[in-house]
Design an enzyme around this catalytic site. Structure first.
Site, PDB file in Angstrom:
ATOM      1  N   GLU A 171       0.845  -1.199   0.000  1.00 14.17           N
ATOM      2  CA  GLU A 171       0.000   0.000   0.000  1.00 14.17           C
ATOM      3  C   GLU A 171       0.878   1.245   0.000  1.00 14.17           C
ATOM      4  O   GLU A 171       2.037   1.198   0.433  1.00 14.17           O
ATOM      5  CB  GLU A 171      -0.842   0.020   1.279  1.00 14.17           C
ATOM      6  CG  GLU A 171      -2.323  -0.074   1.145  1.00 14.17           C
ATOM      7  CD  GLU A 171      -3.054   0.930   0.299  1.00 14.17           C
ATOM      8  OE1 GLU A 171      -2.467   1.597  -0.577  1.00 14.17           O
ATOM      9  OE2 GLU A 171      -4.270   1.040   0.513  1.00 14.17           O
ATOM     10  N   ASP A 172       0.305   2.354  -0.433  1.00 11.95           N
ATOM     11  CA  ASP A 172       1.044   3.622  -0.364  1.00 11.95           C
ATOM     12  C   ASP A 172       0.973   4.206   1.048  1.00 11.95           C
ATOM     13  O   ASP A 172       1.971   4.653   1.607  1.00 11.95           O
ATOM     14  CB  ASP A 172       0.513   4.633  -1.394  1.00 11.95           C
ATOM     15  CG  ASP A 172      -1.013   4.861  -1.306  1.00 11.95           C
ATOM     16  OD1 ASP A 172      -1.705   4.157  -0.538  1.00 11.95           O
ATOM     17  OD2 ASP A 172      -1.494   5.758  -2.012  1.00 11.95           O
ATOM     18  N   ASP A 213      -4.220   5.144   6.619  1.00  9.07           N
ATOM     19  CA  ASP A 213      -4.726   6.278   7.391  1.00  9.07           C
ATOM     20  C   ASP A 213      -5.783   5.760   8.367  1.00  9.07           C
ATOM     21  O   ASP A 213      -5.456   5.365   9.484  1.00  9.07           O
ATOM     22  CB  ASP A 213      -5.279   7.314   6.404  1.00  9.07           C
ATOM     23  CG  ASP A 213      -5.822   8.552   7.073  1.00  9.07           C
ATOM     24  OD1 ASP A 213      -5.563   8.736   8.280  1.00  9.07           O
ATOM     25  OD2 ASP A 213      -6.510   9.350   6.414  1.00  9.07           O
ATOM     26  N   PHE A 257      -2.059  15.667   5.107  1.00 13.26           N
ATOM     27  CA  PHE A 257      -2.344  15.157   3.773  1.00 13.26           C
ATOM     28  C   PHE A 257      -1.077  15.231   2.932  1.00 13.26           C
ATOM     29  O   PHE A 257      -0.443  16.276   2.839  1.00 13.26           O
ATOM     30  CB  PHE A 257      -3.477  15.939   3.103  1.00 13.26           C
ATOM     31  CG  PHE A 257      -3.952  15.271   1.844  1.00 13.26           C
ATOM     32  CD1 PHE A 257      -4.858  14.217   1.918  1.00 13.26           C
ATOM     33  CD2 PHE A 257      -3.459  15.648   0.614  1.00 13.26           C
ATOM     34  CE1 PHE A 257      -5.261  13.563   0.767  1.00 13.26           C
ATOM     35  CE2 PHE A 257      -3.868  14.999  -0.548  1.00 13.26           C
ATOM     36  CZ  PHE A 257      -4.770  13.954  -0.470  1.00 13.26           C
ATOM     37  N   ARG A 306       0.968  12.106  -8.570  1.00 12.28           N
ATOM     38  CA  ARG A 306       1.548  10.788  -8.293  1.00 12.28           C
ATOM     39  C   ARG A 306       2.984  10.705  -8.803  1.00 12.28           C
ATOM     40  O   ARG A 306       3.779   9.904  -8.328  1.00 12.28           O
ATOM     41  CB  ARG A 306       0.725   9.692  -8.979  1.00 12.28           C
ATOM     42  CG  ARG A 306      -0.691   9.551  -8.458  1.00 12.28           C
ATOM     43  CD  ARG A 306      -1.310   8.267  -9.000  1.00 12.28           C
ATOM     44  NE  ARG A 306      -2.757   8.242  -8.873  1.00 12.28           N
ATOM     45  CZ  ARG A 306      -3.420   7.866  -7.783  1.00 12.28           C
ATOM     46  NH1 ARG A 306      -2.755   7.500  -6.714  1.00 12.28           N
ATOM     47  NH2 ARG A 306      -4.730   7.857  -7.754  1.00 12.28           N
TER      48      ARG A 306
HETATM   49  P1  IMP Z   1      -7.561   4.501   4.678  1.00 11.47           P
HETATM   50  O1  IMP Z   1      -8.643   3.545   4.270  1.00 11.47           O
HETATM   51  O2  IMP Z   1      -8.111   5.723   5.348  1.00 11.47           O
HETATM   52  O3  IMP Z   1      -6.473   3.844   5.497  1.00 11.47           O
HETATM   53  O4  IMP Z   1      -6.923   5.103   3.383  1.00 11.47           O
HETATM   54  C1  IMP Z   1      -6.191   4.412   2.481  1.00 11.47           C
HETATM   55  C2  IMP Z   1      -6.172   5.127   1.158  1.00 11.47           C
HETATM   56  O5  IMP Z   1      -6.560   6.497   1.268  1.00 11.47           O
HETATM   57  C3  IMP Z   1      -4.769   5.166   0.598  1.00 11.47           C
HETATM   58  O6  IMP Z   1      -4.508   4.046  -0.195  1.00 11.47           O
HETATM   59  C4  IMP Z   1      -4.762   6.445  -0.195  1.00 11.47           C
HETATM   60  O7  IMP Z   1      -5.230   6.190  -1.493  1.00 11.47           O
HETATM   61  C5  IMP Z   1      -5.749   7.345   0.512  1.00 11.47           C
HETATM   62  N1  IMP Z   1      -5.048   8.318   1.404  1.00 11.47           N
HETATM   63  C6  IMP Z   1      -5.007   8.325   2.757  1.00 11.47           C
HETATM   64  N2  IMP Z   1      -4.279   9.362   3.214  1.00 11.47           N
HETATM   65  C7  IMP Z   1      -3.835  10.007   2.118  1.00 11.47           C
HETATM   66  C8  IMP Z   1      -2.987  11.162   1.934  1.00 11.47           C
HETATM   67  O8  IMP Z   1      -2.488  11.813   2.866  1.00 11.47           O
HETATM   68  N3  IMP Z   1      -2.741  11.504   0.636  1.00 11.47           N
HETATM   69  C9  IMP Z   1      -3.249  10.827  -0.440  1.00 11.47           C
HETATM   70  N4  IMP Z   1      -4.029   9.761  -0.299  1.00 11.47           N
HETATM   71  C10 IMP Z   1      -4.318   9.344   0.961  1.00 11.47           C
END
Ligand code: IMP
Length: 186
Positions: free
Chosen positions: A105-106, A109, A158, A171
């Site tokens: 994963e990138d 959050d 962010f 990206r």
């Molecule tokens: P989660 O489900 O909230 O853990 O979010 C996961 C996905 O949200 C990641 O794979 C990203 O695509 C997106 N995401 C979460 N935080 C960021 C950020 O700071 N910048 C860009 N994308 C984010």
């Protein structure tokens, strides 16, 4: 590369992790993974689109006969905050039964995307499932999720670049940049 050519509003962002630090950490993670998965049937699963740069750099540092596959889920609607709604956009091309799956994963959050994904993958009978993420924002967590390999733990800001986007853009930045608080409020 000129920053101006990628960033539409350069004043709204500041570099958080430069390309050299990313490269060094990704190399270390690759070496660790090479040791941990030695002798195992490893499939590296990239979560598109955000993991594209991290995944392509990481697998070049894993010295094992692995395979790569991709899937796409989304919990963001292209904006700044998680909607909490996770969608499965497309799936793996190969079964993962009896294989050791490493999900790449990138960023994690809220953890909602990853817990959905792990739940789904575990139903398919893999030998193991682990998670490698470039970035971890633990302050944003809304559900508990085990992350096995973390590139960088970052504050709840962010970020864009090195695969991460804002409304589909940025990206292709070679570094990770954080949005300045003033820009986020405006
Ligand atoms: P989660 O489900 O909230 O853990 O979010 C996961 C996905 O949200 C990641 O794979 C990203 O695509 C997106 N995401 C979460 N935080 C960021 C950020 O700071 N910048 C860009 N994308 C984010």
């Amino acid at each position: 590369m000129s920053e101006q050519s990628v960033l539409r509003h350069p004043e709204e962002f500041e570099v958080m992790i430069d390309p050299e630090r990313i490269a060094e950490r990704v190399r270390e993670m690759g070496h660790e993974l090479s040791r941990d998965y030695a002798g195992k049937d490893l499939v590296v699963v990239g979560v598109l689109k955000g993991s594209m740069l991290f995944m392509s750099d990481l697998v070049r540092h894993i010295a094992l006969p692995l395979t790569c596959d991709f899937l796409r889920v989304s919990s963001y609607e292209g904006g700044l905050r998680s909607t909490g709604v996770v969608r499965f956009d497309f799936d793996l091309t190969q079964p993962v039964r009896d294989k050791h799956v490493l999900v790449v994963e990138d960023i994690i959050d809220t953890g909602l995307t990853m817990s959905f994904l792990l739940e789904t993958l575990r139903l398919r009978g893999p030998a193991s499932v682990r998670v490698a993420t470039l970035l971890d924002k633990p302050e944003g967590r809304r559900t508990e999720v085990q992350i096995d390999y973390v590139g960088f733990t970052i504050p709840n800001r962010f970020v864009i670049g090195y695969g991460l986007d804002l409304e589909g853009r940025y990206r292709n930045l070679p570094y990770v940049a954080a949005m300045r608080t003033s820009a986020r409020e405006s």
